[in-house]
Design an enzyme around this catalytic site. Structure first.
Site, mmCIF file in Angstrom:
data_model
loop_
_atom_site.group_PDB
_atom_site.id
_atom_site.type_symbol
_atom_site.label_atom_id
_atom_site.label_comp_id
_atom_site.label_asym_id
_atom_site.label_seq_id
_atom_site.Cartn_x
_atom_site.Cartn_y
_atom_site.Cartn_z
ATOM 1 N N ASP A 173 0.840 -1.193 0.000
ATOM 2 C CA ASP A 173 0.000 0.000 0.000
ATOM 3 C C ASP A 173 0.874 1.242 0.000
ATOM 4 O O ASP A 173 1.968 1.251 0.562
ATOM 5 C CB ASP A 173 -0.887 0.045 1.251
ATOM 6 C CG ASP A 173 -1.915 -1.065 1.294
ATOM 7 O OD1 ASP A 173 -2.140 -1.715 0.256
ATOM 8 O OD2 ASP A 173 -2.476 -1.294 2.381
ATOM 9 N N MET A 174 0.375 2.302 -0.603
ATOM 10 C CA MET A 174 1.104 3.570 -0.633
ATOM 11 C C MET A 174 1.478 4.022 0.778
ATOM 12 O O MET A 174 2.575 4.531 1.018
ATOM 13 C CB MET A 174 0.259 4.642 -1.318
ATOM 14 C CG MET A 174 0.900 6.006 -1.409
ATOM 15 S SD MET A 174 -0.176 7.143 -2.320
ATOM 16 C CE MET A 174 0.803 8.651 -2.247
#
Length: 218
Positions: free
Chosen positions: A62-63
């Site tokens: 995930d970012m």
């Protein structure tokens, strides 16, 4: 100048490289792979490909999550590593800080909750006992203090947002989680306190066991 900038963006994040694979340490806030739109093309995989054109993606982070990110070099190795992930031959461990006490150090447990996309609220996921895919997370308390617990996490399966949704489902959202945590928990940290800290696998060419560590930066 552009290549120098790319190298500077990777200089501190390169953990390992050989002719078969790369291991990078992704900072929180940087996409792992390109997103939709021109403003979402800068990402860790693109920066790596600027230096190693044969680098290929085999998994995602995930970012908002930081930590170890593995890339294959070449199609053959990408297929081998993708198969290793699918067959759960790659051991990934995470560290997180969550809201509330989950017991003294050494306490452990398993979260077994099926997950599915929350389509009206994309990209969010949700526990869905009717249509969700089987999802399992093992957890162990490393420390508890000031109304929080530091956890070691092992995702047995690899669903989107699995750790974030599983911990929310048992009442212990991750601090700083802008997607899932209630406002007061989100405000307790300047970023999502989730880090991919350990990566273990067999080398795709030699079979030699590889182990990489990245201490949590929080």
């Amino acid at each position: 100048m552009e290549e120098i900038a790319v190298m500077a963006g990777l200089s501190e994040g390169l953990v390992y490289v050989d002719e078969h694979l790369l291991v990078l340490d992704k900072p929180a806030g940087l996409l792992a792979v390109p997103g939709r739109g021109e403003d979402k093309q800068d990402c860790l995989s693109a920066r790596a490909q600027a230096l190693w054109p044969d680098a290929r993606v085999v998994h995602r982070l995930d970012m908002a999550t930081s930590g170890l990110f593995l890339m294959a070099r070449g199609l053959h190795v990408q297929r081998a590593l993708s198969r290793a992930f699918a067959e759960r031959e790659v051991d990934k461990r995470y560290e997180a800080v969550v809201d509330g006490s989950m017991g003294p150090a050494g306490t452990e447990g398993v979260i077994d909750q099926p997950l599915a996309a929350d389509w009206p609220n994309r990209p969010m996921q949700k526990v869905d006992r009717e249509h969700g895919r089987p999802s399992t997370t093992r957890w162990r308390v490393l420390a508890s203090e000031r109304g929080t617990s530091r956890l070691a996490l092992e995702p047995v399966t690899g669903r989107t947002h699995q750790l974030r949704v599983h911990l929310l489902a048992i009442g212990h959202p991750i601090l700083g989680d802008a997607l899932y945590a209630p406002p007061e928990v989100r405000a307790r940290a300047p970023r999502l306190l989730l880090h991919a800290c350990t990566l273990r696998l067999a080398h795709p060419a030699s079979g030699e066991p590889l182990a990489f560590e990245s201490p949590a930066p929080f």
